[in-house]
Design a protein around this motif. Structure first.
Motif, PDB file in Angstrom:
ATOM      1  N   THR A   1      70.761  36.922  37.352  1.00 60.85           N
ATOM      2  CA  THR A   1      69.830  37.781  36.559  1.00 60.85           C
ATOM      3  C   THR A   1      68.722  37.272  36.455  1.00 60.85           C
ATOM      4  OG1 THR A   1      70.703  37.584  34.296  1.00 60.85           O
ATOM      5  CG2 THR A   1      71.911  39.150  35.944  1.00 60.85           C
ATOM      6  N   ASP A   2      67.445  38.013  36.417  1.00 63.13           N
ATOM      7  CA  ASP A   2      66.016  37.466  35.986  1.00 63.13           C
ATOM      8  C   ASP A   2      65.490  38.444  35.238  1.00 63.13           C
ATOM      9  OD1 ASP A   2      65.809  34.778  37.036  1.00 63.13           O
ATOM     10  OD2 ASP A   2      66.514  35.608  38.768  1.00 63.13           O
ATOM     11  N   GLY A   3      64.795  38.156  34.104  1.00 60.12           N
ATOM     12  CA  GLY A   3      64.153  39.005  33.367  1.00 60.12           C
ATOM     13  C   GLY A   3      63.123  38.704  32.350  1.00 60.12           C
ATOM     14  N   LEU A   4      62.243  39.408  31.774  1.00 61.47           N
ATOM     15  CA  LEU A   4      61.177  38.998  30.699  1.00 61.47           C
ATOM     16  C   LEU A   4      61.948  39.947  29.553  1.00 61.47           C
ATOM     17  CD1 LEU A   4      58.865  37.360  30.431  1.00 61.47           C
ATOM     18  CD2 LEU A   4      57.597  39.571  30.675  1.00 61.47           C
ATOM     19  N   VAL A   5      62.287  38.941  28.531  1.00 61.40           N
ATOM     20  CA  VAL A   5      62.661  39.650  27.227  1.00 61.40           C
ATOM     21  C   VAL A   5      61.784  39.282  26.159  1.00 61.40           C
ATOM     22  CG1 VAL A   5      64.685  40.089  25.889  1.00 61.40           C
ATOM     23  CG2 VAL A   5      64.965  39.794  28.287  1.00 61.40           C
ATOM     24  N   GLY A   6      61.376  40.024  25.442  1.00 64.64           N
ATOM     25  CA  GLY A   6      60.660  39.593  24.327  1.00 64.64           C
ATOM     26  C   GLY A   6      59.494  38.702  24.636  1.00 64.64           C
ATOM     27  N   GLY A   7      58.825  38.613  25.793  1.00 63.46           N
ATOM     28  CA  GLY A   7      57.949  37.713  26.312  1.00 63.46           C
ATOM     29  C   GLY A   7      58.466  36.543  26.637  1.00 63.46           C
TER      30      GLY A   7
ATOM     31  N   VAL B   1      72.580  29.944  31.268  1.00 65.61           N
ATOM     32  CA  VAL B   1      71.712  30.992  31.129  1.00 65.61           C
ATOM     33  C   VAL B   1      70.501  30.061  30.842  1.00 65.61           C
ATOM     34  CG1 VAL B   1      72.274  31.050  28.572  1.00 65.61           C
ATOM     35  CG2 VAL B   1      70.735  32.657  29.428  1.00 65.61           C
ATOM     36  N   THR B   2      69.302  30.686  31.438  1.00 65.13           N
ATOM     37  CA  THR B   2      67.883  29.785  31.280  1.00 65.13           C
ATOM     38  C   THR B   2      67.099  30.693  30.445  1.00 65.13           C
ATOM     39  OG1 THR B   2      67.090  30.705  33.049  1.00 65.13           O
ATOM     40  CG2 THR B   2      68.118  28.508  33.519  1.00 65.13           C
ATOM     41  N   ILE B   3      66.455  29.975  29.326  1.00 67.68           N
ATOM     42  CA  ILE B   3      65.447  30.642  28.434  1.00 67.68           C
ATOM     43  C   ILE B   3      64.231  29.867  28.456  1.00 67.68           C
ATOM     44  CG2 ILE B   3      64.697  31.622  26.071  1.00 67.68           C
ATOM     45  CD1 ILE B   3      68.002  31.703  25.561  1.00 67.68           C
ATOM     46  N   ASP B   4      63.121  30.411  29.236  1.00 68.89           N
ATOM     47  CA  ASP B   4      61.906  29.501  29.402  1.00 68.89           C
ATOM     48  C   ASP B   4      62.172  28.156  30.041  1.00 68.89           C
ATOM     49  OD1 ASP B   4      60.216  31.530  28.711  1.00 68.89           O
ATOM     50  OD2 ASP B   4      60.481  30.974  26.590  1.00 68.89           O
TER      51      ASP B   4
ATOM     52  N   ASP C   1      65.949  45.218  31.622  1.00 72.19           N
ATOM     53  CA  ASP C   1      64.690  44.421  31.791  1.00 72.19           C
ATOM     54  C   ASP C   1      65.245  43.220  32.904  1.00 72.19           C
ATOM     55  OD1 ASP C   1      63.250  45.635  29.763  1.00 72.19           O
ATOM     56  OD2 ASP C   1      64.269  44.455  28.299  1.00 72.19           O
ATOM     57  N   HIS C   2      66.299  43.417  33.645  1.00 66.27           N
ATOM     58  CA  HIS C   2      66.667  42.306  34.276  1.00 66.27           C
ATOM     59  C   HIS C   2      66.708  42.847  35.870  1.00 66.27           C
ATOM     60  CE1 HIS C   2      67.496  39.653  31.006  1.00 66.27           C
ATOM     61  NE2 HIS C   2      67.971  40.612  30.368  1.00 66.27           N
ATOM     62  N   THR C   3      66.515  41.719  36.898  1.00 61.12           N
ATOM     63  CA  THR C   3      66.876  42.127  38.301  1.00 61.12           C
ATOM     64  C   THR C   3      68.025  41.165  38.534  1.00 61.12           C
ATOM     65  OG1 THR C   3      64.457  42.079  38.795  1.00 61.12           O
ATOM     66  CG2 THR C   3      66.146  41.745  40.691  1.00 61.12           C
TER      67      THR C   3
END
Length: 452
Positions: A156-162, A197-200, A94-96
């Motif tokens: 890395t960047d992605g959308l995980v579980g919204g 790590v960043t989450i939102d 799910d990540h770039t």
């Protein structure tokens, strides 16, 4: 067409007066003539429409060719520095994932009025205000080459579980001593710069302190540049950002001056994290940020029965203001009590012990101003002044404590192609102690840097 309509009317009149079969034959002939005429008119209209479409297509093709020719022209050379290479990544789940960095090589010729620092001293590789020698003998100019500012990073960047999730790992070779020396291999040990790590809206990990504004740091050949006057720290933290506001709890650490002076004590006794907050304003004319810091200062030493805490606080304002089409003005002003390790690469300590073993926070004020000017496409310069003043209680710190430091930088940087910089910088820096002893450093830096 009117003529054919007239003939058709005459044929109809003949039908009315002609007898029998003759009348029928003439009527059929007239009808066939009328049908033929209509088919001819329809074919003529079709031809006109086809011709119009052909002309339109030809014009469109001509316009397309013009656009292609315009796009094929070499792009105009940018007035400012060429942009960094375009970041391209690859997918893993799910990540770039992206990888980048730069190679940087420095050649420095330095003269120290107060004594020559030892080979391997950090001052030989970048401007460290608290390490400028004082009280020694002037020696000849020392020349040093190194490539330790070379850096690489992985994101890395992605959308995980919204949820928007990202990471960054960044390393260089500047902070730690090498495993070899300049006689043979000039080896350098990789050192962690950033890992988070960043989450939102949340950031967890090691990053620049929230008390700092890295966007206003002047462009310099030196590792830091305006070292005396800038907030500068990277450390583990938990940060929450919402719009222009961010708040963080960060790794604490207290540096202490013994009563009467002496070697720095790194206490490592804090029980509460440092608290930082920042507010950013962005407008067409530039960017402004305000930051605050509240912290606990603490030192325990059972051997001497010292166990004390104090409060430290700091404020910082910084800005990057546009001047004309390409130039800009950058500045930062910071100050407080008990914030020494955050300013000027820990030029002053956070606190000093008094005769009874109590901590007394040390006041400090620091700042810099820089003007960046673009001369011609690909050529630019920065003029930088940076300074710090420490408010020591000499009865507690002794006369060997750092009192002030300042530096002046002037550089010229050329970017012949995208992401490739070649430059030269001349700098003068000095350091003063409370005793009145001082020392200065004059340094010429030549460098080459390529980003990828």
């Amino acid at each position: 067409m009117g003529r054919y309509r007239l003939l058709g009317g005459a044929a109809a009149a003949a039908l009315l007066f002609a007898p029998g079969a003759v009348l029928a034959q003439d009527a059929n002939a007239a009808l066939e003539a009328r049908i033929a005429l209509l088919e001819a008119e329809l074919n003529s209209l079709k031809s006109e429409v086809a011709a119009a479409r052909t002309q339109q297509t030809t014009q469109s093709q001509a316009m397309a060719q013009d656009i292609i020719r315009l796009e094929a022209r070499p792009a105009a050379t940018p007035v400012s520095a060429p942009a960094a290479p375009r970041e391209e990544g690859f997918r893993i789940g799910d990540h770039t994932v992206k990888f980048g960095g730069f190679i940087k090589v420095d050649a420095m010729a330095s003269n120290y009025s107060g004594g020559d620092p030892a080979n391997g001293d950090a001052l030989r590789e970048y401007h460290l205000p608290g390490s400028i020698p004082v009280g020694g003998a002037d020696e000849d100019t020392a020349t040093d080459f190194n490539a330790r500012q070379t850096r690489f990073w992985l994101t890395t960047d992605g959308l995980v579980g919204g949820h928007k999730v990202g990471t960054r790992l960044e390393m260089d070779f500047q902070s730690l001593p090498g495993t070899g020396d300049q006689r043979i291999t000039s080896a350098s040990t990789p050192a962690l710069r950033r890992a988070f790590v960043t989450i939102d809206n949340w950031l967890i990990g090691q990053e620049w302190t929230n008390f700092q504004n890295t966007a206003v740091l002047p462009e310099s050949a030196d590792f830091v540049g305006a070292a005396e006057g800038t907030v500068f720290a990277r450390q583990a933290q938990v940060r929450y950002t919402r719009g222009p506001f961010s708040i963080a709890v960060e790794n604490p650490e207290t540096t202490v001056t013994p009563f009467g002076g002496g070697a720095r004590i790194i206490a490592d006794d804090n029980s509460l994290p440092d608290l930082t907050a920042r507010y950013a304003i962005s407008r067409p004319w530039g960017d402004v940020q305000f930051a605050g810091l509240l912290r606990q200062l603490k030192y325990q030493n059972p051997a001497t029965s010292i166990d004390d805490t104090a409060t430290g606080w700091g404020l910082s304002a910084s800005a990057k203001l546009k001047v004309g089409a390409q130039d800009d003005l950058r500045f930062m002003l910071s100050g407080g009590e008990g914030v020494g390790r955050y300013l000027g690469l820990n030029f002053s300590n956070d606190a000093v012990l008094d005769a009874s073993g109590q901590l007394d926070a040390i006041g400090v004020i620091a700042g810099f101003a820089a003007y960046r000017h673009v001369w011609t496409p690909g050529w630019r310069s920065s003029l930088i002044w940076s300074a710090q003043r420490v408010d020591n209680d000499v009865l507690l710190t002794g006369a060997s404590a750092n009192r002030s430091a300042q530096s002046l930088h002037a550089n010229l940087i050329w970017s012949p192609v995208t992401a490739f910089d070649i430059g030269a910088e001349l700098m003068f820096a000095d350091r003063k102690l409370e005793s009145g002893l001082d020392g200065d450093m004059t340094r010429l830096i030549l460098f080459a840097k390529y980003g990828f």
